[in-house]
Scaffold this motif. Structure first.
Motif, mmCIF file in Angstrom:
data_model
loop_
_atom_site.group_PDB
_atom_site.id
_atom_site.type_symbol
_atom_site.label_atom_id
_atom_site.label_comp_id
_atom_site.label_asym_id
_atom_site.label_seq_id
_atom_site.Cartn_x
_atom_site.Cartn_y
_atom_site.Cartn_z
ATOM 1 N N VAL A 118 10.007 1.891 4.268
ATOM 2 C CA VAL A 118 9.608 2.349 3.605
ATOM 3 C C VAL A 118 7.996 3.757 3.763
ATOM 4 O O VAL A 118 8.232 4.455 2.816
ATOM 5 N N THR A 119 7.851 3.492 4.788
ATOM 6 C CA THR A 119 6.441 4.182 5.306
ATOM 7 C C THR A 119 7.606 6.109 5.434
ATOM 8 O O THR A 119 7.312 7.623 5.334
ATOM 9 N N ALA A 120 9.128 5.958 5.686
ATOM 10 C CA ALA A 120 9.754 7.104 6.479
ATOM 11 C C ALA A 120 10.259 7.239 5.113
ATOM 12 O O ALA A 120 9.841 9.154 4.321
ATOM 13 N N ILE A 121 10.261 6.761 4.054
ATOM 14 C CA ILE A 121 10.817 6.756 1.814
ATOM 15 C C ILE A 121 9.654 7.598 1.241
ATOM 16 O O ILE A 121 9.987 9.127 1.191
ATOM 17 N N VAL A 122 8.680 7.565 1.801
ATOM 18 C CA VAL A 122 7.484 8.339 1.314
ATOM 19 C C VAL A 122 6.991 9.273 1.935
ATOM 20 O O VAL A 122 6.638 10.056 1.075
ATOM 21 N N ALA A 135 13.274 14.667 6.451
ATOM 22 C CA ALA A 135 13.254 13.940 7.395
ATOM 23 C C ALA A 135 12.613 14.238 8.377
ATOM 24 O O ALA A 135 12.545 13.641 9.535
ATOM 25 N N ARG A 136 12.169 15.412 8.828
ATOM 26 C CA ARG A 136 10.963 15.746 10.108
ATOM 27 C C ARG A 136 10.265 14.657 10.019
ATOM 28 O O ARG A 136 9.279 15.227 10.982
ATOM 29 N N SER A 137 9.828 14.292 8.567
ATOM 30 C CA SER A 137 8.320 14.102 9.219
ATOM 31 C C SER A 137 8.604 12.074 9.278
ATOM 32 O O SER A 137 7.980 11.266 10.009
ATOM 33 N N TRP A 167 0.483 -1.684 0.305
ATOM 34 C CA TRP A 167 0.011 0.015 0.148
ATOM 35 C C TRP A 167 0.366 0.971 -0.160
ATOM 36 O O TRP A 167 0.518 2.763 -0.708
ATOM 37 N N ARG A 168 1.578 1.543 0.832
ATOM 38 C CA ARG A 168 2.667 2.519 0.528
ATOM 39 C C ARG A 168 3.863 2.696 -0.438
ATOM 40 O O ARG A 168 3.548 4.406 -1.599
ATOM 41 N N LEU A 169 3.588 1.284 -1.586
ATOM 42 C CA LEU A 169 4.367 1.521 -2.597
ATOM 43 C C LEU A 169 4.064 2.111 -3.788
ATOM 44 O O LEU A 169 4.042 2.586 -4.562
ATOM 45 N N TRP A 179 18.794 2.915 0.864
ATOM 46 C CA TRP A 179 17.860 3.973 0.384
ATOM 47 C C TRP A 179 17.311 5.396 1.647
ATOM 48 O O TRP A 179 17.373 6.097 0.189
ATOM 49 N N LEU A 180 17.765 5.055 2.600
ATOM 50 C CA LEU A 180 17.401 6.792 3.056
ATOM 51 C C LEU A 180 19.013 7.535 2.829
ATOM 52 O O LEU A 180 18.480 8.176 3.208
ATOM 53 N N LEU A 181 19.971 6.974 3.127
ATOM 54 C CA LEU A 181 20.773 7.327 2.535
ATOM 55 C C LEU A 181 21.454 8.046 1.759
ATOM 56 O O LEU A 181 21.977 9.282 1.032
ATOM 57 N N TRP A 182 20.497 7.226 0.733
ATOM 58 C CA TRP A 182 20.651 7.900 -1.140
ATOM 59 C C TRP A 182 19.753 9.300 -1.044
ATOM 60 O O TRP A 182 20.262 9.921 -2.112
ATOM 61 N N ASP A 183 18.851 8.972 -0.303
ATOM 62 C CA ASP A 183 17.640 10.447 -0.644
ATOM 63 C C ASP A 183 18.721 11.382 0.897
ATOM 64 O O ASP A 183 18.257 12.376 0.349
#
Length: 415
Positions: free
Chosen positions: A145-149, A153-155, A98-100, A187-191
């Protein structure tokens, strides 16, 4: 997510629980099940990693010791955690999809496919930690995945420490949680690199790697209580890793254990043979539905060719391959029970592709596919609950297992 989709997901989870709990109290425990009970007491009370699986992490011992203290020496006391966590894997993989995608058909299809998957059902009914690690790595993946979507970062700052705890608990169950942990960090470091937010990168590493390591480390408290020190622990970890890399067993009932065959050969399986107190034999076979498992590689190709620019497909494929390749490239035999940490991602990809085909070609295709999968999975259900010998139409599958066992024994070792 609409209320209708949410209620359908709840119904699927209830069905998943029913499939996993049906006849559980009457199923004769395996030698591994009984060994888990003894190991739980030995680790929690004495810091000793025996008699079963001394080369694996020890979170399972704490969990089983707690459930045995609460429910006593019953099926629920021994297997309650596997039953619960195996069931909760279903809404977690649905949540990841769902997140994706924000696609309700793909979300519900992923939930159904995992709910009826024979391997997941089988190991949700055992005391060993296969579904434990699967639950925790899926929980960590869902949070990441929720964080990526969410984006900035503050969210998502509050999500990552929770994900670190989840991956730590997964690693403390089995090391299958490490590949998805590393993918999450990447993935998070890439972001963070794209945004040039280096303080967030430090937070990512601290939350995921640091917290997960701390959780893993704390599960060895009973062992330290025996008087060992930090250097002893380092040597212990080296011995555990060496044992895991070289470990092999001579199994009587194994069919196509190589990971390269999981998504190519139908009825890839792992069987457990037990005799109940009356002397009656029972055979449980953990095997996936061929209509799902054989669809994985075509779904991978479809996803790569047509959806390679879609972030959701890229993210899911990265988790799938990170979990699968270390097993496929392992120098030692890897059996189907290891697939349980990979299959949810494979199933999710199949669900996303089938939903996309339904959108592009005919809207009824996902419904027809899930109907056929559910019917065939129910026909195969006796395999997962230890009734393989009781159903005549399953004899050809049982015969394949027996042939594999004979070949293994004649070869003098595991195939």
């Amino acid at each position: 997510m609409t209320r209708r989709t949410a209620w359908l997901l709840v119904a699927i989870v209830v069905v998943a629980f029913g499939l996993r709990v049906w006849g559980l109290s009457a199923q004769t425990p395996t030698s591994d099940d009984l060994g888990v009970a003894y190991s739980a007491g030995n680790w929690v009370n004495h810091g000793q990693a025996d008699p079963i699986m001394p080369d694996h992490p020890r979170l399972r011992d704490f969990m089983v010791a707690a459930s045995l203290a609460l429910f006593g020496p019953t099926a629920l006391g021994l297997k309650g955690w596997s039953l619960l966590l195996g069931t909760l894997c279903v809404p977690l993989i649905a949540g990841v999809v769902w997140r994706l995608t924000k696609n309700p058909i793909a979300t519900l299809l992923a939930a159904v496919l995992l709910a009826v998957d024979g391997v997941s059902v089988d190991y949700s009914r055992q005391a060993i930690q296969e579904v434990h690690v699967t639950f925790f790595l899926l929980l960590g993946t869902y949070l990441v995945v929720t964080a990526i979507v969410k984006g900035p970062a503050r969210s998502w700052r509050w999500l990552l420490p929770l994900a670190g705890v989840a991956f730590g608990l997964g690693t403390a169950s089995k090391f299958y949680a490490i590949p998805p942990l590393l993918v999450s960090v990447a993935w998070l470091l890439w972001d963070c690199w794209k945004r040039r937010t280096w303080e967030d990168a430090l937070f990512v590493v601290t939350s995921l790697v640091g917290v997960s390591f701390l959780v893993y480390f704390l599960t060895y408290a009973p062992w330290f209580g025996r008087g060992y020190g930090l250097w002893d622990w380092v040597l212990y970890q080296r011995a555990v890793i060496e044992a895991m890399v070289t470990h092999t067993r001579d199994f009587g009932f194994v069919k196509f254990p190589e990971p390269s065959m999981w998504f190519v050969q139908p009825f890839t399986g792992f069987a457990d043979f037990v005799v109940d107190p009356s002397g009656a034999p029972h055979l449980a076979v953990a095997t996936g539905n061929p209509l799902v498992w054989l669809a994985v590689l075509p779904a991978v190709v479809y996803s790569f060719v047509l959806k390679r620019r879609r972030g959701g497909h890229q993210i899911l494929q990265s988790y799938l391959w990170a979990g699968y390749l270390p097993l496929a490239l392992s120098p030692r035999p890897v059996w189907v029970l290891s697939a349980i940490a990979v299959v949810p991602f494979a199933i999710a990809l199949v669900a996303m592709v089938v939903a996309d085909i339904g959108r592009r070609v005919r809207s009824w295709i996902p419904y027809a596919y899930v109907a056929v999968v559910v019917v065939t999975s129910l026909l195969l259900y006796p395999l997962a609950i230890g009734r393989a010998l009781d159903v005549p139409y399953l004899k050809p599958i049982v015969a394949q297992m027996e042939d594999a066992a004979s070949q293994a024994q004649s070869g003098g070792g595991a195939p």
